[in-house]
Structures are given as C-alpha cells and as structure tokens.
Design a protein around this motif. Structure first.
Motif, PDB file in Angstrom:
ATOM      1  N   LEU A  70      18.884  11.752  16.747  1.00 22.92           N
ATOM      2  CA  LEU A  70      20.310  11.405  17.169  1.00 22.92           C
ATOM      3  C   LEU A  70      20.470  10.404  18.141  1.00 22.92           C
ATOM      4  O   LEU A  70      20.134  10.836  19.212  1.00 22.92           O
ATOM      5  CB  LEU A  70      21.220  12.566  17.297  1.00 22.92           C
ATOM      6  CG  LEU A  70      22.667  12.499  17.670  1.00 22.92           C
ATOM      7  CD1 LEU A  70      23.525  11.692  16.244  1.00 22.92           C
ATOM      8  CD2 LEU A  70      23.339  13.950  18.003  1.00 22.92           C
ATOM      9  N   ASP A  71      20.862   9.149  17.924  1.00 21.74           N
ATOM     10  CA  ASP A  71      20.956   8.140  19.050  1.00 21.74           C
ATOM     11  C   ASP A  71      21.881   8.435  20.171  1.00 21.74           C
ATOM     12  O   ASP A  71      22.707   9.235  19.809  1.00 21.74           O
ATOM     13  CB  ASP A  71      21.049   6.834  18.500  1.00 21.74           C
ATOM     14  CG  ASP A  71      22.061   6.403  17.967  1.00 21.74           C
ATOM     15  OD1 ASP A  71      23.273   6.826  18.326  1.00 21.74           O
ATOM     16  OD2 ASP A  71      22.244   5.411  17.123  1.00 21.74           O
ATOM     17  N   ILE A  73      24.476   6.885  21.071  1.00 20.16           N
ATOM     18  CA  ILE A  73      25.686   6.547  20.714  1.00 20.16           C
ATOM     19  C   ILE A  73      26.278   7.689  19.940  1.00 20.16           C
ATOM     20  O   ILE A  73      27.357   8.056  20.048  1.00 20.16           O
ATOM     21  CB  ILE A  73      25.747   5.379  20.118  1.00 20.16           C
ATOM     22  CG1 ILE A  73      25.350   4.085  20.626  1.00 20.16           C
ATOM     23  CG2 ILE A  73      27.450   4.880  19.576  1.00 20.16           C
ATOM     24  CD1 ILE A  73      25.696   3.892  22.161  1.00 20.16           C
ATOM     25  N   GLY A  74      25.633   8.157  18.845  1.00 23.78           N
ATOM     26  CA  GLY A  74      26.040   9.119  18.112  1.00 23.78           C
ATOM     27  C   GLY A  74      26.228  10.816  18.739  1.00 23.78           C
ATOM     28  O   GLY A  74      26.941  11.325  18.643  1.00 23.78           O
ATOM     29  N   CYS A  76      26.924  10.597  21.963  1.00 23.29           N
ATOM     30  CA  CYS A  76      27.960  10.682  22.777  1.00 23.29           C
ATOM     31  C   CYS A  76      29.117  10.677  22.095  1.00 23.29           C
ATOM     32  O   CYS A  76      30.132  11.790  22.574  1.00 23.29           O
ATOM     33  CB  CYS A  76      28.023   9.248  23.466  1.00 23.29           C
ATOM     34  SG  CYS A  76      29.596   8.955  24.634  1.00 23.29           S
ATOM     35  N   ARG A  77      29.414  10.570  20.992  1.00 19.88           N
ATOM     36  CA  ARG A  77      30.504  10.686  19.976  1.00 19.88           C
ATOM     37  C   ARG A  77      30.681  12.292  19.813  1.00 19.88           C
ATOM     38  O   ARG A  77      31.707  13.111  19.944  1.00 19.88           O
ATOM     39  CB  ARG A  77      30.567  10.147  18.754  1.00 19.88           C
ATOM     40  CG  ARG A  77      30.629   8.713  18.844  1.00 19.88           C
ATOM     41  CD  ARG A  77      30.809   8.069  17.423  1.00 19.88           C
ATOM     42  NE  ARG A  77      31.111   6.562  17.331  1.00 19.88           N
ATOM     43  CZ  ARG A  77      30.154   5.771  17.083  1.00 19.88           C
ATOM     44  NH1 ARG A  77      29.055   6.048  17.002  1.00 19.88           N
ATOM     45  NH2 ARG A  77      30.333   4.416  17.295  1.00 19.88           N
ATOM     46  N   ARG A  78      29.467  12.980  19.630  1.00 17.98           N
ATOM     47  CA  ARG A  78      29.578  14.350  19.295  1.00 17.98           C
ATOM     48  C   ARG A  78      29.740  15.153  20.506  1.00 17.98           C
ATOM     49  O   ARG A  78      30.639  16.221  20.298  1.00 17.98           O
ATOM     50  CB  ARG A  78      28.110  14.786  18.895  1.00 17.98           C
ATOM     51  CG  ARG A  78      27.561  14.263  17.649  1.00 17.98           C
ATOM     52  CD  ARG A  78      28.020  14.885  16.329  1.00 17.98           C
ATOM     53  NE  ARG A  78      27.663  16.219  16.208  1.00 17.98           N
ATOM     54  CZ  ARG A  78      26.681  16.505  15.381  1.00 17.98           C
ATOM     55  NH1 ARG A  78      25.911  15.505  15.006  1.00 17.98           N
ATOM     56  NH2 ARG A  78      26.181  17.794  15.232  1.00 17.98           N
ATOM     57  N   SER A 101      29.353  -0.318  22.339  1.00 13.68           N
ATOM     58  CA  SER A 101      29.333   0.827  21.184  1.00 13.68           C
ATOM     59  C   SER A 101      29.392   2.239  22.450  1.00 13.68           C
ATOM     60  O   SER A 101      30.039   3.159  21.841  1.00 13.68           O
ATOM     61  CB  SER A 101      28.143   0.728  20.582  1.00 13.68           C
ATOM     62  OG  SER A 101      27.873  -0.231  19.705  1.00 13.68           O
ATOM     63  N   ALA A 105      32.274   4.896  22.035  1.00 12.61           N
ATOM     64  CA  ALA A 105      32.075   6.321  21.868  1.00 12.61           C
ATOM     65  C   ALA A 105      32.517   7.402  22.658  1.00 12.61           C
ATOM     66  O   ALA A 105      32.388   8.523  22.418  1.00 12.61           O
ATOM     67  CB  ALA A 105      30.344   6.382  21.611  1.00 12.61           C
TER      68      ALA A 105
END
Length: 248
Positions: A70-71, A73-74, A76-78, A101, A105
């Motif tokens: 899970l990078d 950016i992803g 951070c969103r989570r 990005s 996020a």
C-alpha cells in the motif's frame, strides 16, 4: 540523511510512526528521532504501517511515498478515514505529482529526501505544535467578523452559517460539525482573525507551517482547496497575484 548535531534539542514525549521501506533510511531516521527524545514505531510497508497505526495511535506519522503493498498516498487516505493526526509525507524526488497527490490525500506537509536532520525535526515539531495549537490572537477577537460573542469560557466567531469556537477548537457549518485537520483549523483561524484582509501565501506559510518561504507554495494552495471543500468554496476568495482572503 545528514548526521544530527552533537547536542539535540530538548526531548518530547510524542510518539511517531515512521513508514519507510528502505531499511537503511528507516533505521537512520528512527535513531535520529529517538536521539531527539521522540518515541518511534517503524514499519516497512503500507499495510504494516496501517495496522501499527490502528494498534498504537501515534501522535504523528511520517510516510514515504513509495511503499510496497500500500503506497504512501493510499496509506495517507486510509489514515485520514480514521484520524486527523498530523501526517508528514516524504518524497525521494520532490516530483510535483507526488507532492500534490500527498497533500490532496490529506497530508499536512512534505519533505524531499534526502532531508537535513534539523529541517526534518523542525517540520515535525511544527506539526506537533499545530496539533495542540491554541490561538491567543483569535481569542482576543476578530476585527470585522460577522459576529463575535463571548459566553463563559467560549469565544465564537460567526460568518454566515459558519461558526468557529476558538477555545473549544470546534467549527460548525449550518449547525453541523466539521472535521478539520489541525493544519486546516489553524489556516481557518488565520483567515478569521482578519476577515476581508488578503493573506499572501508566504504569510500563511510562515504563520501556519512555520516555514521560511522558498518559492514553493503548493502546500498552501492545496490546503486552501481542502478548506474550501469543507467550509464552502465561496468563503475564501483568491486575489490573483497576492493570495487569499476570507469574505466578510
């Protein structure tokens, strides 16, 4: 990563979560931050970082952009779905897309690797101060505000259907509470302290992020966009060539 000064600043009890897949960088940054008195948990990939966050609820997160599984950016969103904890993104390239990005996020700030030790620690301390921020100048009142009422321990600023409790650190729009990150809240308070007054981007960088201006104002622009989405796009006006202002 540059070596730390011989005498670190005073220690803090803040708990940080570092998510970095490069083992050398991860260990180096962890030792540096522990030398400055921080408690540091570390993960090598995004999914492990998410699980560690859920278990330990750190005060601040440092996320690399390029992570396996899970990078950054992803991740951070989570994290933003779960918490308003400050997030500092770390990009190896400083690529504009990475920066934008990450901020979109939900990140509060970013640094480009390799980063000087003093800069990294200063950015972390700034974010932690922002998270516990109490705006003395806003409590004293905002000149030109639509309404300013004091009652007991509460000071409230009102702009149409937007109300800001500057002591309780709560913002409501049409009676509904808004979930603002510490950075978004501090930016809103800066605008609310001087409604109708244009604030230059470098002024906001200095007051909200504690940054000296180095020509890159994307972090300001992206946070203004995020704040507009929450309080109403029409409330913050762009004054081209100068900056932004809160409509009276």
């Amino acid at each position: 990563m540059a070596s730390p000064p011989a005498t670190p600043a005073s220690a803090t009890e803040a708990h940080l979560l570092l998510v970095e897949d490069d083992e050398v960088i991860r260990n180096t940054v962890r030792m540096l931050l522990e030398r400055y008195g921080f408690t540091v948990s570390a993960a090598a990939d995004g999914m492990s970082g998410l699980e560690m966050f859920r278990e330990r609820r750190p005060d601040l997160l440092l996320l690399d952009v390029m992570l396996p599984e899970l990078d950054g950016i992803g991740l951070c969103r989570r994290i933003r779905e779960l918490s308003l904890a400050p997030i500092l993104m770390m990009s190896a390239r400083g690529d504009a897309l990475d920066v934008v990005s990450g901020l979109e996020a939900g990140a509060d700030d970013y640094v480009v690797k390799p980063v000087e030790s003093a800069v990294l620690v200063a950015r972390i301390r700034s974010l932690l101060r922002r998270a516990s921020f109490t705006p003395a100048h806003s409590q004293a009142g905002a000149s030109g505000a639509g309404s300013h009422a004091r009652g007991g321990d509460t000071t409230t600023l009102t702009f149409g259907d937007l109300t800001i409790d500057t002591r309780g650190m709560e913002v409501h729009r049409a009676g509904q509470p808004l979930a603002l990150t510490p950075t978004e809240l501090r930016m809103l308070l800066e605008f609310a302290a001087s409604p109708g007054v244009v604030l230059e981007r470098r002024t906001l960088l200095s007051r909200v992020w504690d940054h000296a201006w180095h020509g890159d104002t994307r972090v300001v622009d992206l946070h203004v966009q995020r704040l507009r989405a929450k309080i109403g796009a029409e409330r913050i006006e762009t004054v081209r060539g100068f900056g932004y202002k809160l409509r009276r």
